[in-house]
Design an enzyme around this catalytic site. Structure first.
Site, PDB file in Angstrom:
ATOM      1  CG  HIS A  99      -0.240  -0.043   2.526  1.00  0.00           C
ATOM      2  ND1 HIS A  99       0.269  -1.214   3.055  1.00  0.00           N
ATOM      3  CD2 HIS A  99       0.060   0.919   3.424  1.00  0.00           C
ATOM      4  CE1 HIS A  99       0.839  -0.965   4.217  1.00  0.00           C
ATOM      5  NE2 HIS A  99       0.735   0.330   4.458  1.00  0.00           N
ATOM      6  CG  HIS A 101       0.893   5.558   4.158  1.00  0.00           C
ATOM      7  ND1 HIS A 101       0.052   5.537   5.244  1.00  0.00           N
ATOM      8  CD2 HIS A 101       1.638   4.417   4.251  1.00  0.00           C
ATOM      9  CE1 HIS A 101       0.280   4.453   5.971  1.00  0.00           C
ATOM     10  NE2 HIS A 101       1.245   3.753   5.387  1.00  0.00           N
TER      11      HIS A 101
HETATM   12  P1  AMP Z   1       1.797   0.780   7.490  1.00  0.00           P
HETATM   13  O1  AMP Z   1       2.236   1.091   8.890  1.00  0.00           O
HETATM   14  O2  AMP Z   1       2.566   1.522   6.440  1.00  0.00           O
HETATM   15  O3  AMP Z   1       1.734  -0.720   7.247  1.00  0.00           O
HETATM   16  O4  AMP Z   1       0.320   1.346   7.389  1.00  0.00           O
HETATM   17  C1  AMP Z   1      -0.822   0.604   7.645  1.00  0.00           C
HETATM   18  C2  AMP Z   1      -1.938   1.604   7.764  1.00  0.00           C
HETATM   19  O5  AMP Z   1      -3.177   0.903   7.692  1.00  0.00           O
HETATM   20  C3  AMP Z   1      -1.963   2.392   9.089  1.00  0.00           C
HETATM   21  O6  AMP Z   1      -1.792   3.773   8.822  1.00  0.00           O
HETATM   22  C4  AMP Z   1      -3.350   2.078   9.661  1.00  0.00           C
HETATM   23  O7  AMP Z   1      -3.955   3.188  10.278  1.00  0.00           O
HETATM   24  C5  AMP Z   1      -4.114   1.627   8.435  1.00  0.00           C
HETATM   25  N1  AMP Z   1      -5.257   0.747   8.714  1.00  0.00           N
HETATM   26  C6  AMP Z   1      -5.268  -0.364   9.492  1.00  0.00           C
HETATM   27  N2  AMP Z   1      -6.509  -0.920   9.491  1.00  0.00           N
HETATM   28  C7  AMP Z   1      -7.275  -0.143   8.677  1.00  0.00           C
HETATM   29  C8  AMP Z   1      -8.640  -0.190   8.275  1.00  0.00           C
HETATM   30  N3  AMP Z   1      -9.480  -1.149   8.700  1.00  0.00           N
HETATM   31  N4  AMP Z   1      -9.108   0.777   7.441  1.00  0.00           N
HETATM   32  C9  AMP Z   1      -8.278   1.752   7.016  1.00  0.00           C
HETATM   33  N5  AMP Z   1      -6.973   1.854   7.346  1.00  0.00           N
HETATM   34  C10 AMP Z   1      -6.476   0.922   8.183  1.00  0.00           C
END
Ligand code: AMP
Length: 136
Positions: A99, A101
Site C-alpha cells: 500500500h 500512503h
Molecule cells: P503501514 O504502517 O505503512 O503498514 O500502514 C498501515 C496503515 O493501515 C496504518 O496507517 C493504519 O492506520 C491503516 N489501517 C489499518 N486498518 C485499517 C482499516 N481497517 N481501514 C483503514 N486503514 C487501516
C-alpha cells in the site's frame, strides 16, 4: 493462511471509506488520519510490499497515488503531500500488503519528519472521501 486486513477490505468483508476502485487498485481513507484526507492506495492482488510487487501492478498503484495527491492539493487545500510506502516491519510497515500512503500536508506542519499520530478526531470521513472521489 489468514487474510490480512486489506484483503478483507478488498473482498468487502470489512467496510472502508472508498475513494477509488478499478480491477487492480483500491483506494480508501486511512482509518487513522495523520492529516485530513490521508489515503491508502492498495494493490488488489496480495503482495507483501512495494519491493515484492510486480512492476506493472506497482505502476498502477503509483498512478492512482499520483492522481489522489493532485486532487488533495487542488481540492483539500493542502500545501504539500507525502507519498510514502513502508517495506517490512523495520521500516514501520504494520500491514503486510502493498500500500502507498498519500498524506496531504497543511500549513503549520511543514517538514519531512511526520509523526504517524492518529488525528482523526472531529473529521467527517464519509464527507472527505466523497469530496476526493468526486474529483477523480
Ligand atoms: P503501514 O504502517 O505503512 O503498514 O500502514 C498501515 C496503515 O493501515 C496504518 O496507517 C493504519 O492506520 C491503516 N489501517 C489499518 N486498518 C485499517 C482499516 N481497517 N481501514 C483503514 N486503514 C487501516
Amino acid at each position: 493462511m489468514e487474510k490480512d486486513i486489506f484483503c478483507k477490505i478488498i473482498d468487502g468483508e470489512i467496510p472502508c471509506h472508498k475513494i477509488y476502485e478499478d480491477d487492480d487498485v483500491l483506494a480508501f481513507l486511512d482509518i487513522s488520519q495523520v492529516t485530513k484526507g490521508h489515503t491508502l492506495v492498495v494493490s488488489k492482488k496480495h503482495h507483501e510490499n512495494f519491493l515484492t510487487t510486480p512492476q506493472e501492478e506497482m505502476h498502477k498503484v503509483m498512478d492512482v497515488a499520483q492522481k489522489i495527491g493532485q486532487v488533495s492539493v487542488k481540492l483539500l487545500g493542502a500545501n504539500g503531500v507525502n507519498i510514502l510506502t513502508n517495506c517490512y516491519p523495520a521500516s514501520g510497515q504494520t500491514v503486510m500488503h502493498f500500500h502507498v500512503h498519500v498524506i496531504p500536508r497543511y500549513e503549520g506542519s511543514e517538514g519531512f519528519i511526520l509523526e504517524m499520530k492518529n488525528n482523526s478526531e472531529g473529521l467527517n470521513l464519509p464527507a472527505i472521501a466523497k469530496k476526493i472521489k468526486e474529483q477523480l
